[in-house]
Scaffold this active site. Structure first.
Site, PDB file in Angstrom:
ATOM      1  N   VAL A 180       0.869  -1.175   0.000  1.00 10.27           N
ATOM      2  CA  VAL A 180       0.000   0.000   0.000  1.00 10.27           C
ATOM      3  C   VAL A 180       0.904   1.223   0.000  1.00 10.27           C
ATOM      4  O   VAL A 180       1.419   1.640   1.030  1.00 10.27           O
ATOM      5  CB  VAL A 180      -0.936   0.008   1.221  1.00 10.27           C
ATOM      6  CG1 VAL A 180      -1.850   1.230   1.180  1.00 10.27           C
ATOM      7  CG2 VAL A 180      -1.768  -1.268   1.261  1.00 10.27           C
ATOM      8  N   ASP A 204      -1.423   2.438  -5.380  1.00  5.45           N
ATOM      9  CA  ASP A 204      -1.038   3.829  -5.149  1.00  5.45           C
ATOM     10  C   ASP A 204      -1.730   4.683  -6.206  1.00  5.45           C
ATOM     11  O   ASP A 204      -1.273   4.765  -7.345  1.00  5.45           O
ATOM     12  CB  ASP A 204       0.480   3.993  -5.230  1.00  5.45           C
ATOM     13  CG  ASP A 204       0.945   5.365  -4.738  1.00  5.45           C
ATOM     14  OD1 ASP A 204       0.164   6.327  -4.875  1.00  5.45           O
ATOM     15  OD2 ASP A 204       2.072   5.470  -4.219  1.00  5.45           O
ATOM     16  N   HIS A 242      -7.648  10.945   6.134  1.00  4.46           N
ATOM     17  CA  HIS A 242      -8.368  10.090   5.198  1.00  4.46           C
ATOM     18  C   HIS A 242      -8.065   8.613   5.395  1.00  4.46           C
ATOM     19  O   HIS A 242      -8.864   7.764   5.006  1.00  4.46           O
ATOM     20  CB  HIS A 242      -8.030  10.478   3.756  1.00  4.46           C
ATOM     21  CG  HIS A 242      -8.361  11.889   3.417  1.00  4.46           C
ATOM     22  ND1 HIS A 242      -9.661  12.342   3.314  1.00  4.46           N
ATOM     23  CD2 HIS A 242      -7.571  12.964   3.173  1.00  4.46           C
ATOM     24  CE1 HIS A 242      -9.653  13.629   3.006  1.00  4.46           C
ATOM     25  NE2 HIS A 242      -8.402  14.028   2.930  1.00  4.46           N
ATOM     26  N   ASN A 243      -6.908   8.276   5.940  1.00 10.22           N
ATOM     27  CA  ASN A 243      -6.555   6.859   6.039  1.00 10.22           C
ATOM     28  C   ASN A 243      -6.286   6.405   7.468  1.00 10.22           C
ATOM     29  O   ASN A 243      -5.687   5.356   7.668  1.00 10.22           O
ATOM     30  CB  ASN A 243      -5.354   6.539   5.140  1.00 10.22           C
ATOM     31  CG  ASN A 243      -4.109   7.329   5.511  1.00 10.22           C
ATOM     32  OD1 ASN A 243      -4.005   7.868   6.614  1.00 10.22           O
ATOM     33  ND2 ASN A 243      -3.160   7.413   4.601  1.00 10.22           N
ATOM     34  N   ARG A 266       3.130   4.117   9.709  1.00 10.05           N
ATOM     35  CA  ARG A 266       2.584   4.912  10.807  1.00 10.05           C
ATOM     36  C   ARG A 266       1.624   4.054  11.622  1.00 10.05           C
ATOM     37  O   ARG A 266       0.791   3.337  11.070  1.00 10.05           O
ATOM     38  CB  ARG A 266       1.836   6.147  10.280  1.00 10.05           C
ATOM     39  CG  ARG A 266       2.739   7.252   9.751  1.00 10.05           C
ATOM     40  CD  ARG A 266       3.440   7.954  10.912  1.00 10.05           C
ATOM     41  NE  ARG A 266       4.229   9.092  10.482  1.00 10.05           N
ATOM     42  CZ  ARG A 266       5.510   9.039  10.138  1.00 10.05           C
ATOM     43  NH1 ARG A 266       6.135   7.879  10.125  1.00 10.05           N
ATOM     44  NH2 ARG A 266       6.168  10.136   9.791  1.00 10.05           N
ATOM     45  N   GLU A 295       2.839   5.499  21.294  1.00  9.15           N
ATOM     46  CA  GLU A 295       4.263   5.240  21.504  1.00  9.15           C
ATOM     47  C   GLU A 295       4.784   6.090  22.654  1.00  9.15           C
ATOM     48  O   GLU A 295       4.301   7.202  22.860  1.00  9.15           O
ATOM     49  CB  GLU A 295       5.044   5.537  20.217  1.00  9.15           C
ATOM     50  CG  GLU A 295       4.685   4.609  19.063  1.00  9.15           C
ATOM     51  CD  GLU A 295       5.485   4.904  17.801  1.00  9.15           C
ATOM     52  OE1 GLU A 295       6.212   5.917  17.773  1.00  9.15           O
ATOM     53  OE2 GLU A 295       5.388   4.125  16.843  1.00  9.15           O
ATOM     54  N   HIS A 315       9.832   1.114  16.928  1.00 14.48           N
ATOM     55  CA  HIS A 315       9.923   2.257  16.004  1.00 14.48           C
ATOM     56  C   HIS A 315      11.387   2.518  15.643  1.00 14.48           C
ATOM     57  O   HIS A 315      11.885   3.638  15.754  1.00 14.48           O
ATOM     58  CB  HIS A 315       9.303   3.497  16.647  1.00 14.48           C
ATOM     59  CG  HIS A 315       8.931   4.569  15.664  1.00 14.48           C
ATOM     60  ND1 HIS A 315       7.941   5.479  15.903  1.00 14.48           N
ATOM     61  CD2 HIS A 315       9.421   4.886  14.437  1.00 14.48           C
ATOM     62  CE1 HIS A 315       7.833   6.311  14.882  1.00 14.48           C
ATOM     63  NE2 HIS A 315       8.721   5.964  13.979  1.00 14.48           N
TER      64      HIS A 315
END
Length: 476
Positions: A180, A204, A242-243, A266, A295, A315
């Site tokens: 993605v 994409d 949006h995601n 993320r 985190e 991370h």
């Protein structure tokens, strides 16, 4: 039409050297907001700026001197700058995020206040791609869990015990890896995955036609198609409104039963509660997460605390000794460009450059053309009467009030003058703003490098707006 009105608005941070027979002139102040180690940044900036560190987790911990005088700021991902936080800085002209993500900065508010925001999008591509492949291989070959069994003292005396312990191991060749996002990191992962025998597909919507053919990949045009076709899904996109929770109850149902999931992008892209349930039910066979919505990640708290078949790392996908040095050098160099040049012309990675661009002139009363600035950039503080109205208030570069435009150099000079006046008053210097050798007011005193740094996640050219997300507004 005056062609000058179509040119970018330029700001300049004043840099003054020493006069042969005069006093040392104050230099622009640059502050590292949420770290202590400036050993890499100092050699790049020491001849044009004074460098200080704050080691703060919020603006309430930042010393007043920095809030009043800093014209540049370097920051990792551990501090958040909202509009209210940004308004506390009286002389700030540029923020450089040491990393690629800017989701911890109110970029729009910064632009409206005349503050350029920059990032470092190109570092650590190889490190994140390598880590992604490492996690994928661990999920397929279950190396992580087998190593833990050996460490815990389990003995494998026959093939039956090996078969039982290694249950779930899968062959890679011929499986489909779905990416993605196919930016820098996504592309690097794709090239590595092909070498292992993966059939690589990607989604994409912002890439031009033909990119799939140039890399030998297969392109799909909806997220549903990618999820349905993939044996392993890997996320390589930025996080935005949006995601958020792109992987949720609805999208997990679109995935192949028993698929793998990897996230080195993320944390907010994945709904932890839904993922935990999917792992317990076996709908997702195993998952590997280097990033987490909250985190630092605590294995004993949160929805994932008792989820099976899960690998979590802290991370750290971005990190290597080489990438960390490269990242900090690139960030400091961007600050240097801002100090010795004009903003935004000299900036390599300014994410809010539109706030510094003039638009075509509008007809004013009497036929006089008036310059219009998007969102009132740099204009707000020129006419503001709020307590935050410091040197920023002189940066309305298109104003003809008071004798014409004012540059950032004049604003910085005003800040220096104010600092000189304040210096006459006794005030303690905090321990984290220690004196620097050579007559500079502030500098570094520690070489300890921050261990918690941001990941260099590759990003799509814009937000991922998917049909799936539109259909799953009720998902958690």
């Amino acid at each position: 039409m005056d062609k000058n009105l179509m040119m970018p608005k330029r700001s300049r941070i004043d840099v003054k050297g020493n006069f042969a027979n005069g006093p040392l002139q104050a230099r622009p102040l640059v502050a590292l907001l949420d770290g202590r180690d400036c050993s890499i940044e100092m050699p790049i900036l020491k001849d044009v700026a004074t460098v200080a560190f704050c080691d703060a987790q919020s603006t309430s911990e930042i010393h007043e001197k920095v809030l009043n005088e800093a014209v540049g700021a370097l920051m990792w991902h551990t501090i958040i700058l909202t509009k209210e936080d940004l308004e506390k800085f009286k002389a700030l002209r540029i923020i450089v995020r040491i990393g690629s993500g800017t989701d911890n900065i109110d970029v729009k508010a910064a632009g409206e206040l005349g503050i350029a925001v920059c990032n470092v999008p190109g570092y650590g591509v190889e490190e994140v791609a390598d880590t992604t492949m490492c996690l994928i291989l661990n999920l397929y070959r279950r190396t992580y869990w087998l190593a833990n069994m050996v460490r815990e003292g389990k003995k494998f005396t026959g093939p039956e015990q090996v078969r039982e312990a290694a249950h779930g191991c899968a062959r890679i060749r011929g499986d489909t890896l779905g990416l993605v996002g196919l930016g820098r990191i996504g592309s690097a992962v794709a090239l590595r995955a092909k070498a292992f025998g993966f059939n690589v597909i990607f989604y994409d919507p912002y890439l031009p036609d033909g990119i799939d053919k140039s890399l030998g990949l297969t392109r799909v045009y909806t997220l549903q198609d990618l999820l349905f076709q993939s044996d392993c899904v890997s996320l390589h996109c930025t996080l935005n409104e949006h995601n958020h929770h792109l992987i949720n109850e609805f999208t997990i149902k679109q995935m192949r039963p028993g698929a793998f999931l990897v996230n080195t992008a993320r944390g907010g892209l994945v709904d932890d509660e839904t993922l935990a349930l999917a792992l317990k039910q076996g709908r997702i066979r195993a998952a590997a997460l280097d990033v987490h919505e909250n985190e630092p990640y605590n294995v004993f708290q949160g929805a994932l605390k008792d989820a099976p078949n899960l690998i979590c790392t802290p991370h750290a996908a971005f990190f290597s000794d080489a990438s960390a040095t490269e990242l900090r050098e690139m960030a400091a160099t961007e600050i240097r460009r801002a100090i010795v040049g004009n903003i935004p012309d000299v900036l390599r990675n300014c994410v809010n450059k539109e706030y510094f661009m003039r638009t075509p002139p509008a007809a004013a009363a009497g036929g006089v053309a008036a310059a219009v600035y998007p969102e009132g950039a740099l204009h707000h503080r020129a006419h503001s009467t709020t307590p935050h109205d410091g040197p920023h208030s002189t940066t309305n570069l298109g104003s003809t009030v008071g004798g014409g435009p004012t540059t950032v150099a004049q604003a910085a000079a005003a800040a220096v003058a104010a600092a000189a006046a304040a210096a006459l008053l006794p005030s303690p210097v905090p321990s984290h703003l220690s004196p620097q050798v050579g007559g500079l007011p502030l500098g570094i005193v520690s070489s300890q490098s921050p261990l918690s740094a941001p990941d260099p996640n590759n990003h799509l050219s814009s937000s991922i707006k998917t049909e799936v997300k539109a259909e799953s507004t009720e998902a958690p």
